[in-house]
Design a protein around this motif. Structure first.
Motif, PDB file in Angstrom:
ATOM      1  N   GLU A 110       0.819  -1.206   0.000  1.00 36.65           N
ATOM      2  CA  GLU A 110       0.000   0.000   0.000  1.00 36.65           C
ATOM      3  C   GLU A 110       0.855   1.259   0.000  1.00 36.65           C
ATOM      4  OE1 GLU A 110      -4.036  -0.426   2.312  1.00 36.65           O
ATOM      5  OE2 GLU A 110      -2.491  -1.543   3.390  1.00 36.65           O
TER       6      GLU A 110
ATOM      7  N   LEU B 277       1.831   1.928  -3.461  1.00 39.23           N
ATOM      8  CA  LEU B 277       0.697   2.469  -4.212  1.00 39.23           C
ATOM      9  C   LEU B 277       0.467   3.937  -3.859  1.00 39.23           C
ATOM     10  CD1 LEU B 277      -1.978  -0.389  -4.096  1.00 39.23           C
ATOM     11  CD2 LEU B 277      -0.669   0.394  -6.083  1.00 39.23           C
TER      12      LEU B 277
ATOM     13  N   GLU C  93       0.539   6.987  -6.411  1.00 36.35           N
ATOM     14  CA  GLU C  93      -0.600   7.890  -6.517  1.00 36.35           C
ATOM     15  C   GLU C  93      -0.161   9.343  -6.387  1.00 36.35           C
ATOM     16  OE1 GLU C  93      -4.950   8.676  -4.402  1.00 36.35           O
ATOM     17  OE2 GLU C  93      -3.299   7.852  -3.244  1.00 36.35           O
TER      18      GLU C  93
ATOM     19  N   THR D 156      -1.168   0.190 -15.468  1.00 34.45           N
ATOM     20  CA  THR D 156      -2.186   0.293 -14.426  1.00 34.45           C
ATOM     21  C   THR D 156      -3.393  -0.576 -14.767  1.00 34.45           C
ATOM     22  OG1 THR D 156      -2.963   2.342 -15.487  1.00 34.45           O
ATOM     23  CG2 THR D 156      -1.549   2.571 -13.553  1.00 34.45           C
TER      24      THR D 156
ATOM     25  N   LEU E  37      -5.410   3.901 -11.049  1.00 34.59           N
ATOM     26  CA  LEU E  37      -4.737   3.654  -9.771  1.00 34.59           C
ATOM     27  C   LEU E  37      -5.669   3.969  -8.605  1.00 34.59           C
ATOM     28  CD1 LEU E  37      -1.903   2.671  -8.950  1.00 34.59           C
ATOM     29  CD2 LEU E  37      -1.323   5.040  -8.475  1.00 34.59           C
TER      30      LEU E  37
ATOM     31  N   LEU F 195       3.344  -4.307 -10.319  1.00 35.84           N
ATOM     32  CA  LEU F 195       3.568  -3.007  -9.696  1.00 35.84           C
ATOM     33  C   LEU F 195       4.886  -2.410 -10.166  1.00 35.84           C
ATOM     34  CD1 LEU F 195       2.237  -1.058  -7.713  1.00 35.84           C
ATOM     35  CD2 LEU F 195       3.491  -2.170  -5.864  1.00 35.84           C
TER      36      LEU F 195
END
Length: 279
Positions: free
Chosen positions: A7, A10, A14, A110, A144, A165
């Motif tokens: 996370e 990510l 982002e 993505t 995303l 990823l």
């Protein structure tokens, strides 16, 4: 409340895509204006084309310098252009082609990650459509965001997810740097050139966007920061760097000798920005 390393990655991606969405339109505009090999602006003036007497410009691309791109402009003579091997090279055209290529890769990567996590990637462009880099970056960001939806909990094959990823990270990182380098705008504040300096994006408006960078969900105090980050910024004049936030999460305390090198770096950056503005 902590989150997984997956996370955290990510969240970092982002942040880069969010910053790119904000700058990509300006970056494309600047690239198109500067096509032809020469800058469309007289260095330091902030105004369009110098016309007679204007000189070609070399931009110093220093990742450690967070000044606006125009502050890094160095005018060169025609002799210097030849000596530097820049004759016939159109940096703007090369950069625009690279941005479009990496933006398409970001959309594809993505989309693949969405498929691997059993998430609907959302709308796609038609086979005959050739949207510009700006729309491609927005689509990559939207995909995303779907993955980061709190309802998404399925990770069937962690090894496959990590592989996909990695495939997202490379083009997104390149898009981010192109947008930051070319998306200069004298009417907007400078943005961090280093991805680790970016604040996280929190659409829930619940968590500190500084602590989210290291995977800590900490309640906000005022604005977008928790009490510790807000007091740090008030005392030091800058948001705590991610390294200090990690120390705070690990030990619940950060000492002055640990802050000192970051304090000096902030002063150096401020001084460099001031010098660049005066030139």
């Amino acid at each position: 409340m902590s989150v997984s390393r997956f996370e955290v990655r990510l969240i970092e991606l982002e942040s880069m895509l969010h910053a790119s969405v904000q700058r990509v339109g300006r970056a494309v505009r600047n690239m198109r204006q500067e096509m032809g090999g020469y800058s469309s602006k007289t260095p330091g003036s902030g105004d369009p084309g110098g016309g007679k007497g204007g000189r070609p410009t070399v931009f110093l691309d220093d990742p450690g310098d967070d000044r606006d791109r125009d502050a890094l402009a160095v005018p060169v003579s025609s002799v210097e252009v030849q000596a530097l091997g820049l004759a016939g090279r159109d940096d703007a055209a090369v950069a625009l082609a690279e941005l479009e290529r990496q933006a398409v890769k970001s959309v594809t990567a993505t989309g693949d990650l969405c498929d691997a996590m059993h998430v609907d990637p959302g709308p796609n462009w038609g086979t005959d459509a050739r949207p510009g880099a700006d729309r491609q970056v927005v689509l990559a960001y939207a995909r995303l965001r779907r993955i980061l939806d709190p309802e998404v909990t399925t990770i069937a094959d962690l090894a496959d997810i990590r592989h996909r990823l990695d495939a997202v990270e490379n083009p997104v990182d390149r898009v981010f740097h192109l947008c930051q380098n070319w998306g200069y705008d004298p009417k907007r504040p400078a943005v961090p050139r280093q991805r680790r300096e970016l604040m996280a994006v929190d659409l829930t408006e619940m968590w500190c966007v500084s602590h989210l960078r290291v995977g800590e969900r900490r309640d906000r105090d005022r604005g977008e920061l928790c009490q510790w980050c807000r007091k740090f910024e008030a005392a030091e004049g800058f948001v705590p760097p991610v390294e200090l936030v990690q120390l705070h999460v690990d030990h619940r305390k950060v000492y002055d000798h640990q802050i000192k090198p970051f304090r000096q770096a902030h002063r150096d950056r401020t001084r460099n920005r001031t010098r660049g503005t005066r030139r």
